[in-house]
Motif scaffolding. Structure first.
Motif, mmCIF file in Angstrom:
data_model
loop_
_atom_site.group_PDB
_atom_site.id
_atom_site.type_symbol
_atom_site.label_atom_id
_atom_site.label_comp_id
_atom_site.label_asym_id
_atom_site.label_seq_id
_atom_site.Cartn_x
_atom_site.Cartn_y
_atom_site.Cartn_z
ATOM 1 N N LEU A 26 26.306 32.315 32.627
ATOM 2 C CA LEU A 26 27.111 32.260 33.760
ATOM 3 C C LEU A 26 25.955 32.305 35.152
ATOM 4 C CD1 LEU A 26 30.181 34.331 33.007
ATOM 5 C CD2 LEU A 26 30.195 32.010 33.511
ATOM 6 N N VAL A 27 26.387 31.586 36.056
ATOM 7 C CA VAL A 27 25.601 31.521 37.064
ATOM 8 C C VAL A 27 26.178 32.627 38.188
ATOM 9 C CG1 VAL A 27 24.776 30.199 39.113
ATOM 10 C CG2 VAL A 27 24.569 29.343 37.019
ATOM 11 N N TRP A 28 25.524 33.360 38.608
ATOM 12 C CA TRP A 28 25.804 34.274 39.869
ATOM 13 C C TRP A 28 25.465 33.704 41.193
ATOM 14 C CZ3 TRP A 28 22.829 39.320 41.627
ATOM 15 C CH2 TRP A 28 23.442 40.133 42.552
ATOM 16 N N HIS A 40 39.971 43.181 34.475
ATOM 17 C CA HIS A 40 41.343 43.422 33.533
ATOM 18 C C HIS A 40 42.042 42.122 33.513
ATOM 19 C CE1 HIS A 40 44.463 44.802 31.130
ATOM 20 N NE2 HIS A 40 45.467 44.927 32.441
ATOM 21 N N TRP A 41 41.862 41.425 32.143
ATOM 22 C CA TRP A 41 42.670 40.200 32.176
ATOM 23 C C TRP A 41 44.164 40.241 31.606
ATOM 24 C CZ3 TRP A 41 40.427 35.335 32.962
ATOM 25 C CH2 TRP A 41 38.954 35.174 33.166
ATOM 26 N N GLU A 42 45.010 39.671 32.201
ATOM 27 C CA GLU A 42 46.628 39.882 31.787
ATOM 28 C C GLU A 42 46.770 38.231 31.555
ATOM 29 O OE1 GLU A 42 48.879 43.116 34.049
ATOM 30 O OE2 GLU A 42 47.384 42.015 35.300
ATOM 31 N N GLY A 43 46.876 37.807 30.180
ATOM 32 C CA GLY A 43 46.849 36.311 29.981
ATOM 33 C C GLY A 43 45.821 35.822 30.749
ATOM 34 N N ASP A 44 45.832 34.770 31.547
ATOM 35 C CA ASP A 44 44.809 34.137 31.980
ATOM 36 C C ASP A 44 44.304 34.339 33.317
ATOM 37 O OD1 ASP A 44 46.811 33.001 33.115
ATOM 38 O OD2 ASP A 44 46.346 30.834 32.935
ATOM 39 N N LYS A 45 45.164 35.571 33.888
ATOM 40 C CA LYS A 45 44.925 36.073 35.080
ATOM 41 C C LYS A 45 43.906 37.164 35.017
ATOM 42 C CE LYS A 45 46.326 37.351 39.474
ATOM 43 N NZ LYS A 45 47.293 36.873 40.760
ATOM 44 N N HIS A 59 36.745 37.170 46.013
ATOM 45 C CA HIS A 59 37.623 36.390 45.522
ATOM 46 C C HIS A 59 37.117 35.101 45.304
ATOM 47 C CE1 HIS A 59 41.942 34.583 45.742
ATOM 48 N NE2 HIS A 59 41.729 34.936 44.450
ATOM 49 N N ARG A 60 36.719 34.445 46.396
ATOM 50 C CA ARG A 60 36.271 33.056 46.134
ATOM 51 C C ARG A 60 34.935 32.862 45.249
ATOM 52 N NH1 ARG A 60 33.617 32.025 51.236
ATOM 53 N NH2 ARG A 60 32.197 33.085 49.857
ATOM 54 N N ASP A 61 34.025 33.846 45.469
ATOM 55 C CA ASP A 61 32.905 33.928 44.573
ATOM 56 C C ASP A 61 33.170 34.154 43.045
ATOM 57 O OD1 ASP A 61 31.369 33.769 47.085
ATOM 58 O OD2 ASP A 61 30.863 35.865 47.017
ATOM 59 N N ILE A 62 33.992 34.833 42.732
ATOM 60 C CA ILE A 62 34.441 35.136 41.226
ATOM 61 C C ILE A 62 35.097 33.909 40.781
ATOM 62 C CG2 ILE A 62 35.919 36.445 39.645
ATOM 63 C CD1 ILE A 62 35.331 38.994 41.429
ATOM 64 N N ALA A 63 35.965 33.459 41.605
ATOM 65 C CA ALA A 63 36.869 32.423 40.992
ATOM 66 C C ALA A 63 35.713 30.932 40.860
ATOM 67 C CB ALA A 63 37.943 31.790 41.928
ATOM 68 N N GLU A 74 44.333 31.334 42.412
ATOM 69 C CA GLU A 74 45.363 31.975 42.005
ATOM 70 C C GLU A 74 45.206 32.847 40.738
ATOM 71 O OE1 GLU A 74 45.641 28.581 42.385
ATOM 72 O OE2 GLU A 74 46.942 28.200 40.863
ATOM 73 N N LYS A 75 44.211 32.474 39.986
ATOM 74 C CA LYS A 75 43.987 33.149 38.665
ATOM 75 C C LYS A 75 43.222 34.456 38.762
ATOM 76 C CE LYS A 75 46.628 30.492 35.977
ATOM 77 N NZ LYS A 75 47.875 31.089 35.854
ATOM 78 N N VAL A 76 42.966 34.670 40.100
ATOM 79 C CA VAL A 76 41.990 36.044 40.375
ATOM 80 C C VAL A 76 42.555 36.720 41.507
ATOM 81 C CG1 VAL A 76 39.661 36.561 41.083
ATOM 82 C CG2 VAL A 76 39.768 34.496 39.629
ATOM 83 N N ARG A 77 42.564 38.101 41.147
ATOM 84 C CA ARG A 77 42.906 39.061 42.071
ATOM 85 C C ARG A 77 41.851 39.984 42.245
ATOM 86 N NH1 ARG A 77 47.505 43.426 41.160
ATOM 87 N NH2 ARG A 77 47.667 44.354 43.253
ATOM 88 N N VAL A 78 41.631 40.373 43.659
ATOM 89 C CA VAL A 78 40.503 41.379 44.081
ATOM 90 C C VAL A 78 41.137 42.415 44.765
ATOM 91 C CG1 VAL A 78 38.380 41.773 45.113
ATOM 92 C CG2 VAL A 78 38.543 39.631 43.973
ATOM 93 N N VAL A 79 40.812 43.534 44.149
ATOM 94 C CA VAL A 79 41.711 44.771 44.735
ATOM 95 C C VAL A 79 40.575 45.768 45.156
ATOM 96 C CG1 VAL A 79 43.203 46.828 44.443
ATOM 97 C CG2 VAL A 79 43.583 44.500 43.313
ATOM 98 N N CYS A 80 40.593 46.215 46.471
ATOM 99 C CA CYS A 80 39.612 47.304 47.173
ATOM 100 C C CYS A 80 40.330 48.025 48.162
ATOM 101 C CB CYS A 80 38.311 46.670 47.458
ATOM 102 S SG CYS A 80 37.111 47.853 48.292
#
Ligand code: FES
Ligand code: FES
Lengths: 198, 707
Positions: free
Chosen positions: B76-78, B206-211, B225-229, B237-243
């Motif tokens: 994986l590329v960061w 934490h994965w719930e299915g493909d989210k 959010h954008r970077d991780i996706a 929409e498959k990524v949620r970031v919480v802080c």
């Protein structure tokens, strides 16, 4: 835009919104401590935290900070360095301030521990907590619990500290947001010596 | 002076103060999920080495271990870890002490730490280089193919990707020097200092299915959010970031961190939630700090102190990966017809350097403020008069500012500080303990731009404000609520702020570059206009009804430049026998336009000043030149400021009227650190009559200078 029903909006924006609305109550959060898996079996100890008795199994090398946070759910005690440099993890042990990251849980057997969660009585904040809000102590807030507990230890032993005494007592609590002077104001205001520059 | 408003401009305690003082604020590390694994990272002990082989068999067989990632099984590329080169999560070769070699997940943190020791890595060590100027010498080891001069990545550059120094020119330097009565030359050096925010990096995936949900401390949930996706090749929409709460960053939590991606990948492979925690030492060495610089100046002036020409050639050590610009700024605060600056960002095998509060300024202002102070001294001109004559009136002498209180900050500050009364010629005091005063000026762009806000008014009169801020300690949640209350003409206790969760809030600009108030705050003002129109048209909502308004404005400055300004005055006491420097008096005068919340803005300024004092007097990440190993990562070694070191800091705002931003508010958070180092260095010179040209200004340097 037309008025739409609140229900449909809530569904669209995900759950949890209602929880954010509630004014937070001050009672302790419910926390389920997990049973230890086989590879973590240790010895049973007895801890008294914020006046409550706990019996739990710990491994010899677990720190007090770790037990408070991960096994008793008292996450208000923060870990900033885990090696005795920052003070974020400060708690009171028999009334004296202590870096809980640098103290083993097994050593705390039979001792009285106070954490930030125990400062308020019911819904009544400790005067230090009120002063911290009023004087804008927390910026990011990560050091705040530690600052509060060191200040509490100070006022326990010296209810009317001079500015120099207060700075000395808090010297082990780093605040990288560098809101030191706000914290100091709050402590001196609580001690009834607000503004004294001794 | 700005016109008084009802809510904005009045000191207001933070709306989340209660959570912060009761320990109930939930930071990312506080979240625990059932069945969660703990992850740890194995890091390179060498500054530059090729990995010949990794054997994970023993570690995989160790108790509790569930998965191990290395460069062999994870490619994986960061992408936000390097804007020029392909930086993988695990690189081969490794390029600094601390570069990630493997990540491992186990059932608890102790088992994870034990198992790390069982991973066998065979290295072939390579030559390494720590200093930026040495890295650019012919024959220096190449850290990336193509050489150690890192290419241009400046946002404004017309030719990104070119391997040339970043260059800015106006006028004709040679003519300027020819027209000068005097020409001065000097060299200044600043060091790598760590952001050292209190909350270490952590990520819970934490994965719930493909989210995928990631709890992570970030200055911008939207960036993260954008970077991780992008890096995990997932739909947004498959990524949620919480802080929800965030323990500071000062620039080193702008982007997604490699830990976010490692935790996500380990969680995917194990099918369990994974929490990856960095130790304090890792946080110091493996995230990033401020880039070290060396700066060579040549300045031409007329006899009366009028600047004629400024030339600066600077070098920035970026570490081996290019996360951000590497600029050296400060020359632009002065008007001068002939200017040339040239900056060489270079790869080195030190810790990575990138944004730390006011990124290119504190070090740049140290350089330019020092040489100009020296010129004022040589020409026997009072520094305040020198500044009044020479500070910028227009950006780069050509583009008008939307507003500028810079001259006013100098005038009011000099008066409040009693500059004339305190002034004495440099080094003129007798005895071992000497006092001195100094000033420096600076600023920070107060840009405007695209961000969003959603307002929702219910039938009980509550205004729900959805904004994608995380509140990094600036008080952003409170600031946003104040702006909303003012814009709607309602009381603060009716406002509820929903923030810090990409599933529940719209886009917000990252909390970096002092942009949140100007960008997201302005979106609130625009959304409120819409909401008020709806109210006027259909009346207040009844029963289950809500009124909703959303705005995503993209304001532009139309040919102007928007800046906040800061002028700082300091008095120090120097013990010439023991070398200690003590700050006796500090005054920070700021033009940040209208101040939304004087209580929190004052805290921000005080905090920035004290961080700057640490950089001026104490902090430096030291390396063993023979081994390339960092010697003092951590709070104790870095000697960050503590309660017993800090002086009283007086803060004074010059509130200029500005036509942009919410109610004319400009940048607050970044500017306070900008002039500090320059002001302190000048005060030390005024005390001892000798100039310290290399940071930090420690005892050994003072004693060396006076003996
Ligand atoms: S976490 Fe205990 S002193 Fe830093
Ligand atoms: S408030 Fe951020 S570290 Fe103290």
């Amino acid at each position: 835009m037309k008025p739409i029903s609140r229900r449909s909006f809530l569904e669209r924006s995900g759950t949890g919104m209602a929880a954010a609305a509630a004014i937070p109550a001050l009672e302790a959060p419910t926390f389920q401590s997990r049973p230890l898996p086989a590879e973590e079996r240790g010895r049973e100890i007895h801890l008294k935290v914020n006046g409550k008795d706990h019996r739990l199994e710990v491994e010899d090398h677990w720190t007090l900070a770790e037990v408070l946070r991960d096994h008793l759910g008292l996450t208000g005690t923060r870990v900033g360095c885990d090696r005795g440099e920052c003070g974020a993890c400060t708690v009171l042990l028999d009334g004296k301030s202590l870096y809980s990251c640098s103290y083993l849980a097994v050593w705390a057997e039979g001792k009285e521990i106070s954490t930030v969660e125990g400062l308020a009585e019911g819904t009544q904040l400790d005067p230090l907590q009120e002063a911290f809000i009023e004087h804008d102590g927390p910026q990011c807030g990560f050091c705040t619990s530690g600052q509060l507990m060191s200040a509490k230890a100070l006022l326990n032993s010296n209810p009317n500290p001079t500015e120099a005494e207060a700075r000395q007592a808090l010297a082990g609590n780093i605040c990288r947001c560098s809101n030191f002077n706000r914290y100091l104001e709050a402590v001196l205001a609580t001690s009834g010596k607000g503004g004294s520059r001794g | 002076m700005v016109e008084e408003l009802k809510t904005v401009g009045h000191s207001t305690p933070r709306i989340d103060g209660l959570q912060r003082v009761t320990g109930r604020a939930t930071y990312s590390a506080d979240v625990q999920l059932p069945n969660m694994l703990y992850a740890r990272v194995l890091r390179s002990p060498h500054p530059h080495a090729r990995i010949l082989g990794i054997d994970v068999a023993r570690a995989l067989a160790a108790p509790g271990v569930k998965a191990i990632l290395t460069h062999e099984n994870c490619r994986l590329v960061w992408s936000s870890g390097d804007r020029v080169n392909k930086r993988y999560l695990f690189n081969n070769p490794v390029r600094f002490v601390g570069d990630a070699v493997a990540a491992l997940a186990a059932t608890n943190r102790h088992l994870a730490e034990e198992a790390l020791k069982l991973i066998q890595v065979e290295y072939e060590t390579l030559d390494f280089v720590l200093d930026a100027e040495e890295a650019l010498q012919p024959g220096a080891v190449e850290i990336h193919p193509g050489g150690n001069l890192s290419p241009i990545i400046s946002f404004r550059s017309t030719e990104p990707g070119k391997r040339e120094p970043s260059t800015y020119v106006r006028g004709d330097l040679e003519k300027g020097f020819a027209a000068s009565d005097f020409v001065f030359e000097d060299r200044y050096v600043s060091k790598h200092v760590n952001n050292a925010q209190m909350e270490p990096r952590v990520a819970l995936a934490h994965w719930e299915g493909d989210k995928l949900t990631v709890w992570t401390p970030t200055q911008g949930i939207a960036n993260c959010h954008r970077d991780i996706a992008r890096d995990l090749n997932l739909a947004l929409e498959k990524v949620r970031v919480v802080c929800q709460y965030m323990g500071g960053g000062f620039g080193n939590k702008n982007q997604c961190q490699d830990t976010d991606l490692m935790a996500a990948q380990l969680a995917k492979e194990t099918g369990r939630p994974v929490k990856l925690e960095l130790s304090r030492k890792e946080d110091f060495v493996c995230v990033h700090g401020r880039w070290p610089t060396s700066q060579n100046y040549k300045v031409g002036v007329l006899k009366d102190g009028t600047l004629q020409a400024i030339q600066m050639r600077g070098y920035s050590g970026m570490g081996p990966y290019r996360k951000s610009g590497g600029g050296i700024s400060g020359v632009e605060y002065f008007r001068c017809p002939n200017v040339k600056t040239e900056i060489y960002p270079a790869y080195t095998n030190m810790a990575v350097s990138a944004n730390f509060r006011g990124p290119p300024y504190p070090q740049g202002v140290f350089g330019i403020a020092s040489i100009l102070d020296h010129i004022a001294h040589e020409l026997k001109i009072d520094p305040v008069d020198f500044y009044l004559k020479n500070v910028t009136r227009k950006f780069r002498d050509s583009i008008p500012y939307t507003s500028s209180g810079l001259l006013e900050c100098i005038r009011q500050g000099a008066k409040l500080f009693e500059w004339k009364k305190r002034w004495h010629p440099a080094g003129s005091q007798q005895g071992p303990i000497k006092t001195g005063i100094g000033l420096a000026a600076g600023g920070f762009g107060a840009s405007v731009g695209r961000s969003s806000a959603v307002l929702r008014l219910d039938s009980e009169g509550r205004l729900w404000l959805h904004v994608g801020v995380t509140d990094i300690g600036t008080g952003a949640k409170t600031t946003m609520a104040l702006i909303a209350a003012e814009a709607m003409g309602i009381d603060m206790d009716k406002v509820r702020v929903i923030s810090g969760d990409t599933d529940r809030t719209p886009y917000s600009v990252g909390e970096s570059g002092s942009r949140t108030t100007s960008y997201t705050g302005y979106a609130i003002v625009e959304a409120a206009k819409d909401l008020k129109q709806q109210l006027a048209a259909s009346g207040p909502p009844q029963g289950d009804e809500v009124l909703i308004a959303e705005a995503t404005p993209s304001p532009r400055l139309e040919g102007k430049v928007r800046y906040s300004f800061a002028v700082h005055f300091v008095e120090v006491e120097v013990d010439t026998e023991l070398g200690g420097v003590r700050v006796l008096k500090y005054l920070a005068v700021h033009d940040s336009g209208r101040i939304i919340n004087p209580l929190t803005a004052t805290s921000q300024v005080q905090g920035g000043v004290i961080q700057g004092l640490g950089m001026a007097l104490h902090e430096e990440l030291l390396y063993d030149e023979n081994t390339g190993i960092p010697l003092n990562p951590g709070y104790y070694g870095a000697r960050v400021m503590t309660h017993v070191d800090v002086p009283n800091v007086e803060v004074h705002f010059v509130e200029t009227e500005d036509a942009y931003g919410p109610f004319g508010a400009k940048a607050v958070g970044e500017p306070p650190i900008v002039p500090v180092v320059g002001a302190v260095a000048n005060a030390v010179f005024n005390a001892i009559g000798k100039r310290i040209k290399e940071l930090p200004i420690t005892r050994d340097k003072i004693i060396g200078a006076v003996s």
